[in-house]
Design a protein around this motif. Sequence first.
Motif, PDB file in Angstrom:
ATOM      1  N   VAL A  22      22.037 -20.688 -31.371  1.00 37.81           N
ATOM      2  CA  VAL A  22      21.054 -19.671 -31.738  1.00 37.81           C
ATOM      3  C   VAL A  22      21.356 -19.125 -33.135  1.00 37.81           C
ATOM      4  CG1 VAL A  22      20.199 -17.372 -31.179  1.00 37.81           C
ATOM      5  CG2 VAL A  22      20.473 -19.071 -29.387  1.00 37.81           C
ATOM      6  N   MET A  23      22.625 -18.906 -33.411  1.00 36.62           N
ATOM      7  CA  MET A  23      23.007 -18.461 -34.751  1.00 36.62           C
ATOM      8  C   MET A  23      22.535 -19.453 -35.800  1.00 36.62           C
ATOM      9  SD  MET A  23      24.354 -15.634 -35.109  1.00 36.62           S
ATOM     10  CE  MET A  23      23.540 -14.865 -33.716  1.00 36.62           C
ATOM     11  N   VAL A  56      19.626 -10.629 -22.842  1.00 33.05           N
ATOM     12  CA  VAL A  56      18.690  -9.859 -23.667  1.00 33.05           C
ATOM     13  C   VAL A  56      17.968 -10.700 -24.710  1.00 33.05           C
ATOM     14  CG1 VAL A  56      20.086  -7.794 -23.431  1.00 33.05           C
ATOM     15  CG2 VAL A  56      20.361  -9.218 -25.451  1.00 33.05           C
ATOM     16  N   MET A  57      18.384 -11.938 -24.835  1.00 30.09           N
ATOM     17  CA  MET A  57      17.804 -12.764 -25.883  1.00 30.09           C
ATOM     18  C   MET A  57      16.297 -12.919 -25.751  1.00 30.09           C
ATOM     19  SD  MET A  57      19.826 -16.226 -26.571  1.00 30.09           S
ATOM     20  CE  MET A  57      21.472 -16.131 -27.204  1.00 30.09           C
ATOM     21  N   LYS A  58      15.630 -12.995 -26.887  1.00 24.12           N
ATOM     22  CA  LYS A  58      14.212 -13.309 -26.892  1.00 24.12           C
ATOM     23  C   LYS A  58      14.011 -14.459 -27.854  1.00 24.12           C
ATOM     24  CE  LYS A  58      12.537  -9.690 -24.493  1.00 24.12           C
ATOM     25  NZ  LYS A  58      11.964  -8.386 -24.812  1.00 24.12           N
ATOM     26  N   THR A  80      26.196 -12.071 -20.719  1.00 22.35           N
ATOM     27  CA  THR A  80      25.812 -10.916 -21.556  1.00 22.35           C
ATOM     28  C   THR A  80      24.666 -11.153 -22.528  1.00 22.35           C
ATOM     29  OG1 THR A  80      27.615 -11.440 -23.038  1.00 22.35           O
ATOM     30  CG2 THR A  80      28.042  -9.777 -21.394  1.00 22.35           C
ATOM     31  N   LEU A  81      24.863 -12.041 -23.476  1.00 20.19           N
ATOM     32  CA  LEU A  81      23.859 -12.148 -24.526  1.00 20.19           C
ATOM     33  C   LEU A  81      22.572 -12.789 -24.046  1.00 20.19           C
ATOM     34  CD1 LEU A  81      23.230 -11.479 -27.362  1.00 20.19           C
ATOM     35  CD2 LEU A  81      24.156 -13.663 -28.078  1.00 20.19           C
ATOM     36  N   LEU A 103      25.270 -19.543 -27.947  1.00 15.33           N
ATOM     37  CA  LEU A 103      25.346 -18.522 -28.986  1.00 15.33           C
ATOM     38  C   LEU A 103      25.399 -19.171 -30.363  1.00 15.33           C
ATOM     39  CD1 LEU A 103      27.884 -15.819 -27.730  1.00 15.33           C
ATOM     40  CD2 LEU A 103      25.483 -16.139 -27.199  1.00 15.33           C
TER      41      LEU A 103
END
Lengths: 337, 337
Positions: free
Chosen positions: B254-255, B281-283, B277-278, B251
């Motif tokens: 990616v941020m 859905v990440m693309k 969770t994240l 996470l």
Amino acid sequence: MESTIKDIKRETGLALSTISKYLNGGNVRPENKKKIDDAVRKLDYHPNEMARGLITKKTRTIGFLLYDISGTFAGILTHHVGTLLRQRGYGMIICDSSNDKSVEEQNVKFLADKKVDGLLVVPVSSDDTFLEPIKKANIPIVTIDRKITGTQLDCVTIDNEEAAKNAVEYLIERGHERIAAIYSEEYTGKQRRDGYRKAMRSAGITISGEYEYHERLHSVSLGYNGMQKFLKLPKKSQPTAIFMSNYEVALGVVMAINEAGISCPEDISLVGFDELTLTLVMKPKMTLMVQPMESIANEAVRILMSKLQNENSAALQRVLLYASLNEGDSVRDLRKR
Amino acid sequence: MESTIKDIKRETGLALSTISKYLNGGNVRPENKKKIDDAVRKLDYHPNEMARGLITKKTRTIGFLLYDISGTFAGILTHHVGTLLRQRGYGMIICDSSNDKSVEEQNVKFLADKKVDGLLVVPVSSDDTFLEPIKKANIPIVTIDRKITGTQLDCVTIDNEEAAKNAVEYLIERGHERIAAIYSEEYTGKQRRDGYRKAMRSAGITISGEYEYHERLHSVSLGYNGMQKFLKLPKKSQPTAIFMSNYEVALGVVMAINEAGISCPEDISLVGFDELTLTLVMKPKMTLMVQPMESIANEAVRILMSKLQNENSAALQRVLLYASLNEGDSVRDLRKR
DNA sequence: GAAATAAAGCGAAACGTTTCTGCTTTTAAT
DNA sequence: ATTAAAAGCAGAAACGTTTCGCTTTATTTC
């Protein structure tokens, strides 16, 4: 194997009742105090909680029943609650209901059988029938984060509607009118939706049905799907700002806008809920309604403890806490320019 | 208030021993079976676990001691473990050590006093001395996710080194050489670092010290800080791919890249750990080493139960599970072009 | 220093089960 | 029908504490 109070008796020559009294905070002669202390240390004596509980009818265990433990909000809340309870000598039995009412119902029975001294609950159900087994046993209950209908229970919540209203007003003050909202159909989701609507209404802005997106539960995909939907609207009618009713939702929204190559706050303004792991490092720093997590845990445990110590404190305690707006850089001021 | 087995006796006219036997699965005459069943239903009888436990020396409660419950991995693991235990009639007392060894030590004592029947532990400490109070009481222990030194304990882990090695080899196969790694100094972090190094070494790539970033604990900021550091390197020597040793780290990374306006996989390739969770859905869909969360929980509970039922099954059970590579679109193939 | 009062100590009963022992009834086998 | 084996039953003891009512010891007051 394990040493018992009888071993202490043998070691000290004192009566069981005397030893027990001292061990529970009573007074004994200094000489006996020393004798007992020495014997306890020597024999590494630990009172048997079951024997004790059999008489006192107390397990020194609290049930923590929550909708689902895998989310971040739940995890942090659990962390705080667990620590507070342990500091007070209470164990915490966690039951996770997988967001399922029938599991929740079973869990209540399970906890009732386990004879917990008290129950903390962040419920799935919105009415109190499932709590019957615990109520019948006269075990104190404190609900957290979500209220339920039925007979009034002690509870700790935040003013979600007010918080959401403030968040949306913050957007409106900065010139936004096309404001969309993403929320769940859970208690907090609906409360926050109401705050959103209230703010819009009192600013005289009519809400286009296209600007509300909701699913049953708060999740990353809820945020992601919602934002996707908004982005499919014709350019002219796309929202300039999004109100997101929960932490996971914010993650999903941010994913969606990154993917679409849209930047915040230039192209879209965001206001979210809960300053948790990711929102702590995000750039631009997100403008958030921050819930006082520790206070929530504190109050809930405090109320429960007061009920446990003071059986007669029957007075209903309903604590309402407030989220505070933590201003970041995720909202563009449309008035300037 | 609560009805007891004596009430059942009064109601049925049978002996305590007969009733008890039936209630614990023994055989009685059909007529008596019915009598007892009826009385139990009529009086809403639930056996008192404390009285029972006083004799059987069992609490039907398992301690779950973990480094910290607020993270996503821990939350999901707890969810699975809790559900499995409850299905078997066991309560789960959670103790969260806040990543602090001295808290962990206190927690063990707390759980020993609570007389849990067994202990599941995802430890902070790397050696077993803190477990002394539980060992002394002869309570079975299963460690999860992290091994500790000292006398060998039953455990369920995944082959972290192998998993990391595979992940990095996947990068190498696609032509990457300037591969950086971000990891924590926790057990899993170090294991995964070793896998990273192993893959690099056997490919004959020397690791620049600049390509490793670590902090004490896995966290979003670890990922964020690590990526920031790599981005500050001169353009020519910047890594083309990052191996991230945990979900939260991903996470953060990616941020950081979103913020820097760098895109994945065009500018940088990513391989991470854990599909939570994240990452769901990440693309672009991230290429991940996925841990079999449910199997981990399953095996741990299975081993513990076997120890509880079969006191004599002293045989050490050390289960090693494997993470599988879940291919996404976050890795660029440098060979094509 | 005696009387009155307070503090500390004691033994036994209780909490609600399970388990042990010996006895009775039922079932199965001859 | 008789016997042997199996199953079911009752009573009592045990588990390790706390609590109750009473006795003994210590402290205060005149």
